[in-house]
Design a protein around this motif. Sequence first.
Motif, PDB file in Angstrom:
ATOM      1  N   THR A 118       0.753  -1.378  -0.008  1.00 43.10           N
ATOM      2  CA  THR A 118      -0.054  -0.185  -0.068  1.00 43.10           C
ATOM      3  C   THR A 118       1.103   1.427  -0.126  1.00 43.10           C
ATOM      4  OG1 THR A 118      -1.730  -1.024   1.056  1.00 43.10           O
ATOM      5  CG2 THR A 118      -1.740   1.009   1.169  1.00 43.10           C
ATOM      6  N   THR A 119       2.031   1.276   0.922  1.00 47.14           N
ATOM      7  CA  THR A 119       2.771   2.429   0.913  1.00 47.14           C
ATOM      8  C   THR A 119       3.382   2.495  -0.306  1.00 47.14           C
ATOM      9  OG1 THR A 119       3.004   2.173   3.435  1.00 47.14           O
ATOM     10  CG2 THR A 119       4.517   3.541   2.421  1.00 47.14           C
ATOM     11  N   ALA A 120       4.069   1.336  -0.605  1.00 55.63           N
ATOM     12  CA  ALA A 120       4.977   1.464  -1.996  1.00 55.63           C
ATOM     13  C   ALA A 120       4.138   2.039  -3.127  1.00 55.63           C
ATOM     14  CB  ALA A 120       5.431   0.069  -2.343  1.00 55.63           C
ATOM     15  N   ALA A 121       2.860   1.466  -3.119  1.00 59.63           N
ATOM     16  CA  ALA A 121       2.196   1.866  -4.555  1.00 59.63           C
ATOM     17  C   ALA A 121       1.757   3.395  -4.577  1.00 59.63           C
ATOM     18  CB  ALA A 121       0.723   0.868  -4.503  1.00 59.63           C
ATOM     19  N   ASP A 122       1.777   4.043  -3.171  1.00 60.95           N
ATOM     20  CA  ASP A 122       1.427   5.406  -2.935  1.00 60.95           C
ATOM     21  C   ASP A 122       2.558   6.236  -3.252  1.00 60.95           C
ATOM     22  OD1 ASP A 122      -1.243   4.622  -2.580  1.00 60.95           O
ATOM     23  OD2 ASP A 122      -1.088   4.851  -0.325  1.00 60.95           O
ATOM     24  N   THR A 123       3.706   5.542  -3.108  1.00 61.09           N
ATOM     25  CA  THR A 123       5.074   6.743  -3.198  1.00 61.09           C
ATOM     26  C   THR A 123       5.848   6.292  -4.316  1.00 61.09           C
ATOM     27  OG1 THR A 123       6.345   5.143  -1.509  1.00 61.09           O
ATOM     28  CG2 THR A 123       4.871   6.972  -0.728  1.00 61.09           C
ATOM     29  N   LYS A 124       5.724   5.069  -4.882  1.00 60.57           N
ATOM     30  CA  LYS A 124       6.758   4.435  -6.063  1.00 60.57           C
ATOM     31  C   LYS A 124       6.125   4.155  -7.231  1.00 60.57           C
ATOM     32  CE  LYS A 124      10.299   4.493  -3.116  1.00 60.57           C
ATOM     33  NZ  LYS A 124      11.810   4.893  -3.205  1.00 60.57           N
ATOM     34  N   GLU A 125       6.972   4.112  -8.298  1.00 67.45           N
ATOM     35  CA  GLU A 125       6.163   3.623  -9.583  1.00 67.45           C
ATOM     36  C   GLU A 125       6.680   1.904  -9.588  1.00 67.45           C
ATOM     37  OE1 GLU A 125       4.431   1.971 -12.223  1.00 67.45           O
ATOM     38  OE2 GLU A 125       3.832   4.428 -12.165  1.00 67.45           O
TER      39      GLU A 125
END
Length: 170
Positions: A118-125
């Motif tokens: 969830t965090t990665a999808a919000d902050t990284k491509e």
Amino acid sequence: MFARFSKTRDLVHRTAHGLTPAQLQYRPDASRWSVAENLEHMTIVEQHILAGLTRTLDKTPDPSKKPAMTDEQLLANFGRVVQPITAPEPLRPTSRWPLSNLLSEFDAARQRTIEFATTAADTKELRHYFMPHPLFGELDCYQWFILAAGHSERHCNQCATIKASAGFPL
């Protein structure tokens, strides 16, 4: 992706729900893992994938790179792996946890994966970060999340075969 995480978590619970210790530890033959060993392996792999993705997402993204296969090819190829794959030593079950803790250990690992995703999808491509898979080649991080969920499903299918075997304790 997130729906697959929930779907396969629920499948893991249905797979193990109500099994006695004898049923959890039953092996149809010496070359096959028990349901308990499959559950432990699923948890270890989930932890291993998450650790690798954490390291990978700390690196510099490469938007010019392409994965070895499409998501559809990954799902199709993963579904075709019918032969048992010998897990690397660190990913093999060793009775790390008591039988009564297997589902809670899996749940904790899956929850960490979901939170991280969830965090990665919000902050990284996620499509710009890559990590190699020993069978499928270079996969992007989004594909690794697909693979994590699919791995659980694959082992639940193996557990269904164990539970359907003639000697499975009643």
